[in-house]
Design a protein around this motif. Sequence first.
Motif, mmCIF file in Angstrom:
data_model
loop_
_atom_site.group_PDB
_atom_site.id
_atom_site.type_symbol
_atom_site.label_atom_id
_atom_site.label_comp_id
_atom_site.label_asym_id
_atom_site.label_seq_id
_atom_site.Cartn_x
_atom_site.Cartn_y
_atom_site.Cartn_z
ATOM 1 N N LEU A 75 -33.064 -52.946 -64.653
ATOM 2 C CA LEU A 75 -32.558 -51.638 -65.092
ATOM 3 C C LEU A 75 -32.590 -50.630 -63.945
ATOM 4 O O LEU A 75 -31.684 -49.811 -63.794
ATOM 5 C CB LEU A 75 -33.381 -51.121 -66.274
ATOM 6 N N GLY A 76 -33.624 -50.696 -63.122
ATOM 7 C CA GLY A 76 -33.708 -49.814 -61.956
ATOM 8 C C GLY A 76 -32.570 -50.059 -60.990
ATOM 9 O O GLY A 76 -31.970 -49.119 -60.454
ATOM 10 N N LEU A 77 -32.240 -51.312 -60.745
ATOM 11 C CA LEU A 77 -31.116 -51.636 -59.859
ATOM 12 C C LEU A 77 -29.785 -51.160 -60.435
ATOM 13 O O LEU A 77 -28.918 -50.681 -59.697
ATOM 14 C CB LEU A 77 -31.081 -53.147 -59.587
ATOM 15 N N ILE A 78 -29.627 -51.258 -61.736
ATOM 16 C CA ILE A 78 -28.397 -50.778 -62.384
ATOM 17 C C ILE A 78 -28.281 -49.261 -62.230
ATOM 18 O O ILE A 78 -27.210 -48.739 -61.914
ATOM 19 C CB ILE A 78 -28.374 -51.192 -63.870
ATOM 20 N N ALA A 112 -25.336 -47.348 -60.218
ATOM 21 C CA ALA A 112 -24.513 -46.328 -60.884
ATOM 22 C C ALA A 112 -24.567 -45.015 -60.120
ATOM 23 O O ALA A 112 -23.552 -44.328 -59.949
ATOM 24 C CB ALA A 112 -24.987 -46.129 -62.320
ATOM 25 N N GLY A 113 -25.743 -44.662 -59.609
ATOM 26 C CA GLY A 113 -25.865 -43.441 -58.814
ATOM 27 C C GLY A 113 -25.051 -43.516 -57.541
ATOM 28 O O GLY A 113 -24.454 -42.531 -57.103
ATOM 29 N N GLY A 114 -25.004 -44.693 -56.935
ATOM 30 C CA GLY A 114 -24.204 -44.873 -55.720
ATOM 31 C C GLY A 114 -22.722 -44.748 -55.984
ATOM 32 O O GLY A 114 -21.973 -44.198 -55.177
ATOM 33 N N VAL A 115 -22.276 -45.212 -57.141
ATOM 34 C CA VAL A 115 -20.857 -45.131 -57.499
ATOM 35 C C VAL A 115 -20.464 -43.691 -57.813
ATOM 36 O O VAL A 115 -19.418 -43.216 -57.383
ATOM 37 C CB VAL A 115 -20.555 -46.054 -58.705
#
Length: 118
Positions: free
Chosen positions: A13-16, A20-23
């Motif tokens: 979940l942390g990686l997701i 998402a923040g990077g996108v």
Amino acid sequence: MAHDPGGLLFVALGLIVVAAGGVWKGRVLRPLSVKRAQAAVIRDRSRNLLRSADMAIAEARRRAARGEPAIVTVGDVTRVACQHYGHVLVEREEAAAALRQRYEAAGCRADCMTDAFD
């Protein structure tokens, strides 16, 4: 080697969230419209000038001696607008229009004099 399913789920979940923040990084939900920004500045300036006129009228009434009319000038409005709202340049016509409007609304004809109607 045993892996904790809760820990793996937390990392996933942390990686997701990071992906998402990077996108979405830097993306503005509602871009600033120059027209809307200019309209807001005009509204604020107009409101500040009306408040300045109210404050100048109140100040003139406090300064007036008993039985004398309060004298409110366009210069008083520009001074208050400069001191309280930071408006460095106020056109005489702008200040006079604000003073006329607030002069009429405050019922100043009975106890005030002004140069806004000149």
